[in-house]
Enzyme design. Sequence first.
Site, PDB file in Angstrom:
ATOM      1  N   HIS A 100      97.739  37.901  -1.743  1.00 16.20           N
ATOM      2  CA  HIS A 100      96.493  38.326  -2.390  1.00 16.20           C
ATOM      3  C   HIS A 100      95.710  37.036  -2.657  1.00 16.20           C
ATOM      4  CE1 HIS A 100      99.521  41.250  -3.857  1.00 16.20           C
ATOM      5  NE2 HIS A 100      98.553  42.137  -3.931  1.00 16.20           N
ATOM      6  N   ASP A 103      96.948  35.071  -5.587  1.00 18.33           N
ATOM      7  CA  ASP A 103      98.295  34.471  -5.520  1.00 18.33           C
ATOM      8  C   ASP A 103      98.190  33.025  -5.075  1.00 18.33           C
ATOM      9  OD1 ASP A 103      99.206  37.098  -5.759  1.00 18.33           O
ATOM     10  OD2 ASP A 103      99.492  37.308  -3.589  1.00 18.33           O
ATOM     11  N   GLU A 267     105.632  51.326   1.765  1.00 18.50           N
ATOM     12  CA  GLU A 267     106.566  50.579   0.905  1.00 18.50           C
ATOM     13  C   GLU A 267     107.695  51.499   0.436  1.00 18.50           C
ATOM     14  OE1 GLU A 267     105.067  47.733  -1.843  1.00 18.50           O
ATOM     15  OE2 GLU A 267     106.634  48.139  -3.306  1.00 18.50           O
ATOM     16  N   ASP A 308     110.983  46.923  -7.303  1.00 18.71           N
ATOM     17  CA  ASP A 308     110.791  45.929  -6.227  1.00 18.71           C
ATOM     18  C   ASP A 308     112.013  45.040  -6.006  1.00 18.71           C
ATOM     19  OD1 ASP A 308     108.239  46.738  -5.586  1.00 18.71           O
ATOM     20  OD2 ASP A 308     107.220  45.211  -6.788  1.00 18.71           O
TER      21      ASP A 308
HETATM   22  C1  XUL Z   1     102.237  46.925  -5.792  1.00 18.70           C
HETATM   23  C2  XUL Z   1     102.280  46.470  -4.391  1.00 18.70           C
HETATM   24  C3  XUL Z   1     101.294  45.430  -3.995  1.00 18.70           C
HETATM   25  C4  XUL Z   1     100.776  45.592  -2.605  1.00 18.70           C
HETATM   26  C5  XUL Z   1      99.668  44.638  -2.248  1.00 18.70           C
HETATM   27  O1  XUL Z   1     103.138  47.910  -6.102  1.00 18.70           O
HETATM   28  O2  XUL Z   1     103.103  46.912  -3.630  1.00 18.70           O
HETATM   29  O3  XUL Z   1     101.873  44.181  -4.174  1.00 18.70           O
HETATM   30  O4  XUL Z   1     101.796  45.426  -1.680  1.00 18.70           O
HETATM   31  O5  XUL Z   1      98.616  44.674  -3.130  1.00 18.70           O
HETATM   32 CO    CO Z   2     103.593  46.508  -1.641  1.00 18.03          CO
END
Ligand code: XUL
Ligand code: CO
Length: 437
Positions: A100, A103, A267, A308
């Site tokens: 991002h 970051d 994800e 995560d």
């Molecule tokens: C948040 C997430 C983010 C995206 C990119 O849950 O997954 O980090 O991957 O903005």
């Molecule tokens: Co993500």
Amino acid sequence: MKEYFKGIPEVKYEGKDSINPFAFKFYDAKRVIDGKSMEEHLKFAMSWWHTMTATGTDPFGAGTIDRNYGQTESMEIARAKVDAAFELMKKLGIKYFCFHDVDIVPEGKDLKETKENLSVIVDYIEEKMKGTDIKLLWGTANCFSSPRYMHGAGTSCNADSFSYAASQIKNAIDATIQLGGSGYVFWGGREGYETLLNTDMGFELDNMARLMKMAVKYARKKGFNGDFYIEPKPKEPTKHQYDFDAATVIGFLRKYDLMDDFKLNIEANHATLAGHTFPHELAVARINGVFGSVDANQGDSLLGWDTDQFPTDVKDATLSMLEIIKAGGFINGGLNFDAKVRRPSFTFEDIVYGYISGMDTFALGLIKAYEVIEDGRIDEFIEKRYASYESGIGKRILNDEVTLEELEAYTLENKERPMESGRQEYLETILNQILYK
Ligand code: XUL
Ligand code: CO
């Protein structure tokens, strides 16, 4: 050059019997499977936010990981972070990264200063990439952390917040193009709502699409020919997030005529938050022709939020790799570890262990997925399960040759064919036999 991941050697493949903690047990980058090296199949990427920036804060406590890299001034920290990131990627043999805007640089006092910061660090990253085979997988703009996005970014009721988000996205697209990135991600962290008492959902969704169309128009004009991705997530931070899951996002893309430019970045932990499995979300993307990229991680079945964690579940990785292979593999996308170490795992060695476990898990998943394909029993079962559509009335249904009236006549005249078992338990034993042989 200063060493940040001190004492950590280049991590090499040593095979499944190795007890060296800094060796891969399954990831053998150059091993060829079905005509492609493991490295080409898997396209591992490092997430800048979790790996270089996140300090391990949680709602109850301060960070536990020192992310100053021996520096005190924010732009010097940003520069040192670049050095540390490239050192880590080289040591792990990772060829891609994702970031991002915020970051990689500190936010300035206004947009102008942030833009200047971005230009300095993007030039520095570009310089750093020279002479390496490390590439940018995708870039994105963080349009969710700042208080200005409390009502959303593209979906904000405040037109100036919309405009600020658009400016950030423009600059993040420029950075992505400068670094040769093959993707640009939209994750709508604040694009959602808490209560309909204050929300015009239709208005907000129209605006979200408007912002995406502007992004596509700008990037294509600048020569970007990679993929745009939407990354679905059902909730957290908002209660009702508009990009709930793959199916919802596909409905949105179709409604706003965005299917030609967008694919999905799926994800794992977002899939489970939506009440699905990771392979389910991958399959939905695949059958709709919008599979693009992956954020690999895993949640905790006892916790209801996005933990995560680095992926360690080989069965899930196998079933996910099967979907990815069926989708044709990664083209512009890759496998980004959107994963972080636990708060008490605060050393730089822990980050390396996290990546080794994630990379080995998906390497084994890839190997096992090909063993499932080669074994053939599961695919054969699925094919045979639909055999009643190969001839007779089934074939006529598939050819769109029959009406409801004709089917009623057929059903009145014919005895129903007997049911056949779904054989789930038998198929599960096949999978275990392959996984644990
Ligand atoms: C948040 C997430 C983010 C995206 C990119 O849950 O997954 O980090 O991957 O903005
Ligand atoms: Co993500």
